[in-house]
Design a protein around this motif. Structure first.
Motif, PDB file in Angstrom:
ATOM      1  N   ASN A  64      43.428 -22.020 -41.652  1.00  0.00           N
ATOM      2  CA  ASN A  64      42.191 -22.738 -41.921  1.00  0.00           C
ATOM      3  C   ASN A  64      42.172 -23.025 -43.425  1.00  0.00           C
ATOM      4  O   ASN A  64      41.949 -22.105 -44.221  1.00  0.00           O
ATOM      5  CB  ASN A  64      40.997 -21.881 -41.512  1.00  0.00           C
ATOM      6  CG  ASN A  64      39.676 -22.521 -41.848  1.00  0.00           C
ATOM      7  OD1 ASN A  64      39.588 -23.452 -42.634  1.00  0.00           O
ATOM      8  ND2 ASN A  64      38.617 -21.988 -41.258  1.00  0.00           N
ATOM      9  N   TRP A  79      44.347 -17.434 -42.282  1.00  0.00           N
ATOM     10  CA  TRP A  79      44.958 -17.386 -40.948  1.00  0.00           C
ATOM     11  C   TRP A  79      43.977 -16.827 -39.930  1.00  0.00           C
ATOM     12  O   TRP A  79      43.291 -15.852 -40.181  1.00  0.00           O
ATOM     13  CB  TRP A  79      46.244 -16.567 -40.981  1.00  0.00           C
ATOM     14  CG  TRP A  79      47.261 -17.236 -41.845  1.00  0.00           C
ATOM     15  CD1 TRP A  79      47.489 -17.009 -43.170  1.00  0.00           C
ATOM     16  CD2 TRP A  79      48.122 -18.306 -41.469  1.00  0.00           C
ATOM     17  NE1 TRP A  79      48.459 -17.866 -43.631  1.00  0.00           N
ATOM     18  CE2 TRP A  79      48.865 -18.670 -42.606  1.00  0.00           C
ATOM     19  CE3 TRP A  79      48.346 -18.991 -40.276  1.00  0.00           C
ATOM     20  CZ2 TRP A  79      49.806 -19.691 -42.589  1.00  0.00           C
ATOM     21  CZ3 TRP A  79      49.298 -19.996 -40.256  1.00  0.00           C
ATOM     22  CH2 TRP A  79      50.009 -20.337 -41.407  1.00  0.00           C
ATOM     23  N   ASP A  80      43.924 -17.470 -38.746  1.00  0.00           N
ATOM     24  CA  ASP A  80      42.998 -17.039 -37.705  1.00  0.00           C
ATOM     25  C   ASP A  80      43.512 -17.487 -36.338  1.00  0.00           C
ATOM     26  O   ASP A  80      44.499 -18.200 -36.234  1.00  0.00           O
ATOM     27  CB  ASP A  80      41.602 -17.616 -37.964  1.00  0.00           C
ATOM     28  CG  ASP A  80      40.499 -16.683 -37.491  1.00  0.00           C
ATOM     29  OD1 ASP A  80      40.737 -15.889 -36.562  1.00  0.00           O
ATOM     30  OD2 ASP A  80      39.396 -16.764 -38.050  1.00  0.00           O
ATOM     31  N   TYR A  81      42.783 -17.074 -35.299  1.00  0.00           N
ATOM     32  CA  TYR A  81      43.147 -17.457 -33.930  1.00  0.00           C
ATOM     33  C   TYR A  81      43.270 -18.965 -33.794  1.00  0.00           C
ATOM     34  O   TYR A  81      42.567 -19.720 -34.453  1.00  0.00           O
ATOM     35  CB  TYR A  81      42.082 -16.994 -32.943  1.00  0.00           C
ATOM     36  CG  TYR A  81      41.955 -15.504 -32.769  1.00  0.00           C
ATOM     37  CD1 TYR A  81      43.051 -14.702 -32.506  1.00  0.00           C
ATOM     38  CD2 TYR A  81      40.702 -14.902 -32.836  1.00  0.00           C
ATOM     39  CE1 TYR A  81      42.923 -13.341 -32.326  1.00  0.00           C
ATOM     40  CE2 TYR A  81      40.558 -13.536 -32.650  1.00  0.00           C
ATOM     41  CZ  TYR A  81      41.673 -12.761 -32.400  1.00  0.00           C
ATOM     42  OH  TYR A  81      41.535 -11.421 -32.216  1.00  0.00           O
ATOM     43  N   ARG A 130      39.689 -21.533 -45.977  1.00  0.00           N
ATOM     44  CA  ARG A 130      39.742 -20.102 -46.308  1.00  0.00           C
ATOM     45  C   ARG A 130      41.017 -19.707 -47.042  1.00  0.00           C
ATOM     46  O   ARG A 130      41.222 -18.539 -47.354  1.00  0.00           O
ATOM     47  CB  ARG A 130      39.618 -19.277 -45.027  1.00  0.00           C
ATOM     48  CG  ARG A 130      38.254 -19.403 -44.399  1.00  0.00           C
ATOM     49  CD  ARG A 130      38.156 -18.523 -43.194  1.00  0.00           C
ATOM     50  NE  ARG A 130      36.766 -18.456 -42.759  1.00  0.00           N
ATOM     51  CZ  ARG A 130      36.335 -17.604 -41.875  1.00  0.00           C
ATOM     52  NH1 ARG A 130      37.160 -16.733 -41.328  1.00  0.00           N
ATOM     53  NH2 ARG A 130      35.075 -17.599 -41.532  1.00  0.00           N
ATOM     54  N   PRO A 164      48.572 -12.688 -33.352  1.00  0.00           N
ATOM     55  CA  PRO A 164      47.162 -12.296 -33.432  1.00  0.00           C
ATOM     56  C   PRO A 164      46.974 -10.775 -33.386  1.00  0.00           C
ATOM     57  O   PRO A 164      46.108 -10.242 -34.075  1.00  0.00           O
ATOM     58  CB  PRO A 164      46.530 -12.964 -32.217  1.00  0.00           C
ATOM     59  CG  PRO A 164      47.404 -14.143 -31.947  1.00  0.00           C
ATOM     60  CD  PRO A 164      48.795 -13.666 -32.277  1.00  0.00           C
ATOM     61  N   MET A 205      48.816 -17.549 -34.824  1.00  0.00           N
ATOM     62  CA  MET A 205      47.643 -17.902 -35.613  1.00  0.00           C
ATOM     63  C   MET A 205      47.888 -19.218 -36.354  1.00  0.00           C
ATOM     64  O   MET A 205      49.034 -19.616 -36.568  1.00  0.00           O
ATOM     65  CB  MET A 205      47.324 -16.793 -36.621  1.00  0.00           C
ATOM     66  CG  MET A 205      46.829 -15.517 -35.984  1.00  0.00           C
ATOM     67  SD  MET A 205      46.256 -14.272 -37.178  1.00  0.00           S
ATOM     68  CE  MET A 205      47.765 -13.843 -38.013  1.00  0.00           C
ATOM     69  N   ARG A 218      44.241 -11.560 -39.928  1.00  0.00           N
ATOM     70  CA  ARG A 218      43.394 -12.505 -39.203  1.00  0.00           C
ATOM     71  C   ARG A 218      42.013 -12.536 -39.856  1.00  0.00           C
ATOM     72  O   ARG A 218      41.379 -11.515 -40.035  1.00  0.00           O
ATOM     73  CB  ARG A 218      43.239 -12.083 -37.747  1.00  0.00           C
ATOM     74  CG  ARG A 218      42.509 -13.116 -36.942  1.00  0.00           C
ATOM     75  CD  ARG A 218      41.820 -12.513 -35.723  1.00  0.00           C
ATOM     76  NE  ARG A 218      40.616 -13.274 -35.515  1.00  0.00           N
ATOM     77  CZ  ARG A 218      39.401 -12.897 -35.866  1.00  0.00           C
ATOM     78  NH1 ARG A 218      39.195 -11.737 -36.403  1.00  0.00           N
ATOM     79  NH2 ARG A 218      38.365 -13.680 -35.676  1.00  0.00           N
ATOM     80  N   GLY A 219      41.599 -13.729 -40.256  1.00  0.00           N
ATOM     81  CA  GLY A 219      40.300 -13.873 -40.899  1.00  0.00           C
ATOM     82  C   GLY A 219      40.295 -13.557 -42.382  1.00  0.00           C
ATOM     83  O   GLY A 219      39.245 -13.574 -43.016  1.00  0.00           O
ATOM     84  N   ASN A 220      41.461 -13.248 -42.950  1.00  0.00           N
ATOM     85  CA  ASN A 220      41.552 -12.938 -44.384  1.00  0.00           C
ATOM     86  C   ASN A 220      41.153 -14.177 -45.187  1.00  0.00           C
ATOM     87  O   ASN A 220      41.653 -15.267 -44.938  1.00  0.00           O
ATOM     88  CB  ASN A 220      42.986 -12.527 -44.721  1.00  0.00           C
ATOM     89  CG  ASN A 220      43.123 -11.889 -46.090  1.00  0.00           C
ATOM     90  OD1 ASN A 220      42.139 -11.593 -46.757  1.00  0.00           O
ATOM     91  ND2 ASN A 220      44.352 -11.681 -46.494  1.00  0.00           N
ATOM     92  N   GLN A 221      40.233 -14.006 -46.125  1.00  0.00           N
ATOM     93  CA  GLN A 221      39.698 -15.134 -46.877  1.00  0.00           C
ATOM     94  C   GLN A 221      40.158 -15.127 -48.325  1.00  0.00           C
ATOM     95  O   GLN A 221      40.480 -14.088 -48.885  1.00  0.00           O
ATOM     96  CB  GLN A 221      38.175 -15.107 -46.850  1.00  0.00           C
ATOM     97  CG  GLN A 221      37.599 -15.283 -45.463  1.00  0.00           C
ATOM     98  CD  GLN A 221      36.088 -15.343 -45.511  1.00  0.00           C
ATOM     99  OE1 GLN A 221      35.530 -16.112 -46.276  1.00  0.00           O
ATOM    100  NE2 GLN A 221      35.434 -14.525 -44.698  1.00  0.00           N
TER     101      GLN A 221
END
Length: 171
Positions: free
Chosen positions: A117, A97-99, A120, A23, A114, A32-35
């Protein structure tokens, strides 16, 4: 430091995956949070981690001989290891990828790897350094193939060996 301590006696491929799913690294290099891309809005996957994992953590900027000297093209200039198009393809692998479970009462989520999702994640086929990743691959499978490709690249040994010698050896 904790991650490096945990991975100290593993192999390079395992360390590369642990760093990729960290993370802290995910936040630092925008994974992290890349869409996935969205043609409607013009959004494209963030390329920061894709670029840095190749440039700094695996294969470097130029192709190397076994003795870590640069391979030269017919024009006498060093040959690049990857192109902008290859960064763009690899960035698609690092989407979604995310927490693993954010909690305001338990901050342990920052120590967990991570998770992906699927909503995403960039679907469709991908090609990473000449290796095809099928459209059927989910986020974890695509990342495994991409990291295997990077870890097995001919430049890894000379590139990392030279970096370690430069930083850990003195006359």
């Amino acid at each position: 430091v904790d991650l490096l301590e945990q991975q100290a006696f593993g192999n390079y491929r395992q360390l590369l995956e642990a760093v990729t799913l960290s993370p802290g690294m995910g936040v630092y290099l925008n994974m992290r949070g890349n869409q996935k891309e969205d043609t409607r809005t013009g959004r494209v996957p963030d390329e920061n981690y894709a670029r840095e994992v190749m440039q700094l953590l695996s294969i470097g900027l130029v192709q190397l001989n076994a003795d870590a000297t640069a391979k030269l093209g017919s024009d006498g200039k060093p040959l690049e290891t990857y192109s902008q198009a290859q960064i763009t393809e690899l960035a698609r692998v690092f989407t979604g990828w995310d927490y693993d479970g954010v909690s305001s009462t338990d901050p342990a989520y920052v120590k967990k790897p991570m998770v992906n999702n699927p909503a995403r994640f960039s679907t469709g086929p991908k090609r990473v350094l000449g290796v095809d990743i099928p459209a059927t691959a989910d986020g974890a499978a695509a990342m495994k193939t991409a990291l295997d490709t990077l870890a097995n690249h001919a430049n890894v040994g000379p590139f990392l060996g030279r970096q370690l010698i430069q930083r850990l050896v003195s006359s």
